[in-house]
Motif scaffolding. Structure first.
Motif, mmCIF file in Angstrom:
data_model
loop_
_atom_site.group_PDB
_atom_site.id
_atom_site.type_symbol
_atom_site.label_atom_id
_atom_site.label_comp_id
_atom_site.label_asym_id
_atom_site.label_seq_id
_atom_site.Cartn_x
_atom_site.Cartn_y
_atom_site.Cartn_z
ATOM 1 N N GLY A 53 -10.096 0.605 -0.007
ATOM 2 C CA GLY A 53 -9.585 1.661 0.874
ATOM 3 C C GLY A 53 -8.363 1.132 1.603
ATOM 4 O O GLY A 53 -8.347 -0.022 2.041
ATOM 5 N N ILE A 54 -7.340 1.960 1.704
ATOM 6 C CA ILE A 54 -6.114 1.535 2.382
ATOM 7 C C ILE A 54 -5.746 2.585 3.435
ATOM 8 O O ILE A 54 -5.555 3.755 3.109
ATOM 9 N N ASP A 55 -5.674 2.147 4.703
ATOM 10 C CA ASP A 55 -5.259 3.048 5.781
ATOM 11 C C ASP A 55 -3.757 2.887 5.967
ATOM 12 O O ASP A 55 -3.287 1.818 6.359
ATOM 13 N N THR A 56 -3.031 3.940 5.675
ATOM 14 C CA THR A 56 -1.572 3.825 5.676
ATOM 15 C C THR A 56 -0.953 4.788 6.686
ATOM 16 O O THR A 56 -1.375 5.941 6.815
ATOM 17 N N TRP A 57 0.044 4.284 7.420
ATOM 18 C CA TRP A 57 0.696 5.049 8.485
ATOM 19 C C TRP A 57 2.174 5.167 8.162
ATOM 20 O O TRP A 57 2.822 4.171 7.855
ATOM 21 N N HIS A 58 2.693 6.377 8.242
ATOM 22 C CA HIS A 58 4.113 6.604 7.988
ATOM 23 C C HIS A 58 4.885 6.472 9.290
ATOM 24 O O HIS A 58 4.689 7.246 10.230
ATOM 25 N N ASP A 59 5.763 5.469 9.349
ATOM 26 C CA ASP A 59 6.606 5.281 10.526
ATOM 27 C C ASP A 59 7.861 6.131 10.333
ATOM 28 O O ASP A 59 8.709 5.821 9.500
ATOM 29 N N GLU A 60 7.955 7.201 11.124
ATOM 30 C CA GLU A 60 9.063 8.142 10.898
ATOM 31 C C GLU A 60 10.422 7.539 11.224
ATOM 32 O O GLU A 60 11.434 7.892 10.611
ATOM 33 N N LYS A 61 10.441 6.615 12.171
ATOM 34 C CA LYS A 61 11.730 6.005 12.564
ATOM 35 C C LYS A 61 12.333 5.203 11.417
ATOM 36 O O LYS A 61 13.513 5.296 11.123
ATOM 37 N N THR A 62 11.469 4.414 10.778
ATOM 38 C CA THR A 62 11.997 3.530 9.728
ATOM 39 C C THR A 62 11.785 4.129 8.332
ATOM 40 O O THR A 62 12.274 3.593 7.349
ATOM 41 N N ASN A 63 11.026 5.229 8.272
ATOM 42 C CA ASN A 63 10.645 5.852 7.005
ATOM 43 C C ASN A 63 9.907 4.869 6.086
ATOM 44 O O ASN A 63 10.088 4.870 4.876
ATOM 45 N N GLN A 64 9.107 4.011 6.698
ATOM 46 C CA GLN A 64 8.319 3.041 5.938
ATOM 47 C C GLN A 64 6.832 3.377 6.083
ATOM 48 O O GLN A 64 6.424 3.976 7.082
#
Lengths: 258, 195
Positions: free
Chosen positions: A128-139
């Motif tokens: 399982g991978i919990d992934t967060w989209h950082d809108e500032k860096t688009n990463q």
């Protein structure tokens, strides 16, 4: 033809099913066994149980409910949460779970994936991978210990790199939990899923964001994920699994109709 | 009826036992050769790697026991694969009832392992699939497979066609997990137990 899988996810805390929004503010949904049974009858292809307190508390959690689920359920199910050793996994599998899923402990020790795969076979090791989209860096960044707000931390891993890494270690399936979307019912993050699908050679399960039936269709048609996981829409009976599967079949998705 | 699930120390023993109990029978999990030889029906479940499973059988002195059994015996998943002569998984010789080699599922650009519900097409007339419609879905989880051969009684397709079920004399085998395949799986187990 291999059918696309519809996978209700049951977050388990203290032996009960709970659900939060963006991994927070959990409310109790109900008892594990009756809910699991209901989903199996409605046509779920598989169930995932996340013991969401386990990794964060660092304690041994009572897993005897796994045996009760195995007794009544005739579809496969996966157990996640607090599996840190071969012995932890062996116990859960011996209770009757078909697969085990690891998340935070894999980040702490990526070789755990290899050890589990060697001992039990890649087919029962889900990461399982919990992934967060950082809108500032688009990463996209991987997070750890998301079961506990106070301990949740960003890891050094970029999500794409971590997906590659876990496959090298022998992950048999990847569940991608898109944290920005979790519980908000705006649809899966298709952009992220598409980039992950390109590098993911093992079955890929989309998780986080399903609110409407077309969200499932989008994930299957546009990204070709192997399964779609959801919680709130099923718990709150916003979407009926049998109706969802009929809708997907009508729209040309390979589906096991019950 | 005396139903024995052969204890191979593998992971899915409990699920197989529960599935048979749901049909109203009382199976026993054991590695005792005397009980195994006297059973009316035998099940050989398996999960994991072929080499590890053969090692487990050898340690328990069960290889010869299984070879002399004459009652209906159902191998499940890896249990079915052990009925072949050889497995590429760990490059190990297996029980040898079916003169074929278990090979890695070829990479056809599809995700591997083969995991999920797939459609099974049985040959007409085999009792194991009695009253199970063509194209019924069963749950598969495996990275290696038995190519189509003379013992094949049902096939499935994932990239290419391979064996979903076999029969050689009293040895029946299914690549999928009937214990986790809903109503179709329950029916198949019932058919086996009523043989």
């Amino acid at each position: 033809m291999l059918a696309k899988r519809i996978i209700p996810c049951l977050d388990v805390r203290n032996g009960q099913v709970v659900k939060g929004v963006q991994f927070r503010n959990h409310e109790i949904i109900g008892d594990i066994v009756p809910l699991a049974k209901r989903y199996a009858i409605e046509g779920a292809d598989e169930l995932v149980f996340y013991d969401i307190t386990a990794s964060s508390d660092g304690r041994v959690v009572d897993k005897t409910w796994v045996a009760k689920v195995a007794e009544v359920i005739d579809i496969p199910f996966c157990v996640a949460g607090g599996i840190k050793t071969i012995d932890d996994a062996a116990k859960i599998l011996s209770y009757g779970a078909d697969k085990i899923s690891i998340n935070s402990p894999a980040l702490a020790d990526p070789n755990l994936i290899s050890r589990l795969a060697d001992r039990f076979g890649v087919q029962c090791v889900v990461v399982g991978i919990d992934t967060w989209h950082d809108e500032k860096t688009n990463q996209y960044h991987v997070y750890q210990y998301t079961g506990d707000e106070k301990r949740t931390v960003a890891t050094v891993w970029n999500t794409l790199d971590w997906v590659q890494e876990v496959q090298k270690h022998g992950a048999g399936e990847i569940v991608l939990n898109m944290m920005n979307q979790d519980g908000v019912k705006q649809g899966y993050d298709l952009t992220q899923l598409k980039s992950i699908r390109q590098i993911c050679k093992v079955p890929l399960i989309a998780s986080g964001g399903a609110g409407k039936m077309h969200h499932f269709l989008d994930a299957f048609k546009q990204v070709n994920v192997d399964g779609a996981l959801a919680a709130s829409v099923f718990h709150k009976q916003i979407i009926n699994i049998a109706e969802l599967k009929q809708y997907l079949a009508n729209n040309g998705v390979a589906i096991r109709l019950c | 009826m005396n139903i024995i699930i052969i204890d191979t120390a593998c992971a899915n023993l409990a699920s197989v036992k529960y599935a048979i109990e749901r049909l109203g029978y009382q199976p026993m999990i054991t590695d005792d050769p005397d009980l195994i030889l006297k059973a009316d029906k035998l099940l050989l479940p398996g999960v994991g790697a072929a080499s590890a499973a053969m090692e487990q059988l050898a340690q328990r002195h069960l290889i010869e026991v299984i070879k002399v059994c004459t009652q209906p015996t159902l191998g499940i998943c890896l249990g079915m694969q052990l009925f072949a002569e050889h497995s590429q998984e760990g490059n190990v010789d297996t029980l040898g009832f079916i003169k074929e080699t278990i090979a890695k599922i070829p990479d056809c650009g599809l995700p591997l392992p083969h995991m999920g519900w797939n459609q099974v097409y049985p040959k007409a007339g085999n009792h194991l699939f009695r009253e199970i419609p063509d194209g019924s879905y069963f749950y598969f989880v495996h990275g290696y497979a038995l190519p189509l051969c003379s013992a094949t009684i049902a096939e499935t397709k994932y990239g290419e066609n391979f064996t979903a079920a076999v029969q050689k004399d009293n040895y029946y085998g299914v690549q999928f997990h009937p214990e986790r395949s809903g109503l179709a799986g329950a029916k198949l187990l019932k058919n086996f137990l009523e043989m």
